[in-house]
Design a protein around this motif. Sequence first.
Motif, PDB file in Angstrom:
ATOM      1  N   LEU A  20     -14.898 -16.417  -9.844  1.00  0.00           N
ATOM      2  CA  LEU A  20     -14.285 -16.210 -11.162  1.00  0.00           C
ATOM      3  C   LEU A  20     -15.350 -16.113 -12.251  1.00  0.00           C
ATOM      4  N   ASP A  21     -16.384 -16.932 -12.149  1.00  0.00           N
ATOM      5  CA  ASP A  21     -17.486 -16.862 -13.109  1.00  0.00           C
ATOM      6  C   ASP A  21     -18.155 -15.486 -13.070  1.00  0.00           C
ATOM      7  N   ALA A  22     -18.359 -14.969 -11.868  1.00  0.00           N
ATOM      8  CA  ALA A  22     -18.984 -13.647 -11.718  1.00  0.00           C
ATOM      9  C   ALA A  22     -18.087 -12.552 -12.302  1.00  0.00           C
ATOM     10  N   VAL A  23     -16.786 -12.679 -12.090  1.00  0.00           N
ATOM     11  CA  VAL A  23     -15.845 -11.696 -12.641  1.00  0.00           C
ATOM     12  C   VAL A  23     -15.899 -11.725 -14.166  1.00  0.00           C
ATOM     13  N   GLU A  24     -15.980 -12.922 -14.730  1.00  0.00           N
ATOM     14  CA  GLU A  24     -16.083 -13.037 -16.189  1.00  0.00           C
ATOM     15  C   GLU A  24     -17.369 -12.401 -16.718  1.00  0.00           C
ATOM     16  N   GLN A  25     -18.395 -12.331 -15.875  1.00  0.00           N
ATOM     17  CA  GLN A  25     -19.669 -11.719 -16.264  1.00  0.00           C
ATOM     18  C   GLN A  25     -19.706 -10.222 -15.967  1.00  0.00           C
ATOM     19  N   GLY A  26     -18.573  -9.667 -15.493  1.00  0.00           N
ATOM     20  CA  GLY A  26     -18.485  -8.234 -15.308  1.00  0.00           C
ATOM     21  C   GLY A  26     -18.462  -7.718 -13.885  1.00  0.00           C
ATOM     22  N   VAL A  27     -18.582  -8.587 -12.900  1.00  0.00           N
ATOM     23  CA  VAL A  27     -18.520  -8.142 -11.505  1.00  0.00           C
ATOM     24  C   VAL A  27     -17.118  -7.620 -11.212  1.00  0.00           C
ATOM     25  N   ARG A  28     -17.035  -6.468 -10.560  1.00  0.00           N
ATOM     26  CA  ARG A  28     -15.734  -5.882 -10.241  1.00  0.00           C
ATOM     27  C   ARG A  28     -15.504  -5.690  -8.746  1.00  0.00           C
ATOM     28  N   VAL A  29     -16.554  -5.730  -7.951  1.00  0.00           N
ATOM     29  CA  VAL A  29     -16.422  -5.626  -6.497  1.00  0.00           C
ATOM     30  C   VAL A  29     -17.046  -6.873  -5.881  1.00  0.00           C
ATOM     31  N   VAL A  30     -16.236  -7.586  -5.097  1.00  0.00           N
ATOM     32  CA  VAL A  30     -16.706  -8.782  -4.410  1.00  0.00           C
ATOM     33  C   VAL A  30     -16.496  -8.577  -2.915  1.00  0.00           C
ATOM     34  N   VAL A  31     -17.567  -8.740  -2.155  1.00  0.00           N
ATOM     35  CA  VAL A  31     -17.526  -8.650  -0.702  1.00  0.00           C
ATOM     36  C   VAL A  31     -17.724 -10.063  -0.169  1.00  0.00           C
ATOM     37  N   VAL A  32     -16.733 -10.564   0.573  1.00  0.00           N
ATOM     38  CA  VAL A  32     -16.830 -11.894   1.164  1.00  0.00           C
ATOM     39  C   VAL A  32     -17.142 -11.714   2.644  1.00  0.00           C
TER      40      VAL A  32
END
Length: 110
Positions: free
Chosen positions: A33-45
Motif C-alpha cells: 500500500l505504501d508503494a501504491v501511494e508512491q505511484g507504483v501501479r504494477v505489483v508482481v508477487v
Amino acid sequence: MSFTLEHTDHALIVTIEGHLVVTNRQEFKQAILDAVEQGVRVVVVDFTTSGYIDSSGLGALVSLSRRLRDVGGDLRLVGLNDDLRTLFELTRLDALFPLYATRADALAAR
C-alpha cells in the motif's frame, strides 16, 4: 515469513519467503500500500520460495488487487507451486489474479 521489495522501471516485485499468514499479512499489505501511494501501479508477487497462504493472506491479496485496480494498476502472481495454484483454482481466485510462471512473463504482460 519475510519478503523483499525490488523496484524495476515499471513494477514492484515482492518476493515472499515462507508462509503468508495472519501473523504477517498486515506488514506485507502495508508495504505494498505504501508503494501504491508512491505511484507504483504494477505489483508482481513472487511465491517461488513460499509454500502456504492462509485465508487472511488470500484476503490481503484480494484487498491489494482491488486497491491497485482502483488506481489503474494490476497485481500479478508468479511462481506458484502446484498446491498454491490448486488453491487459487479451487477458490476461483485465478479469475481475479493473473498467474504467471516467471517474473519475466509477468513483467512482459500488458
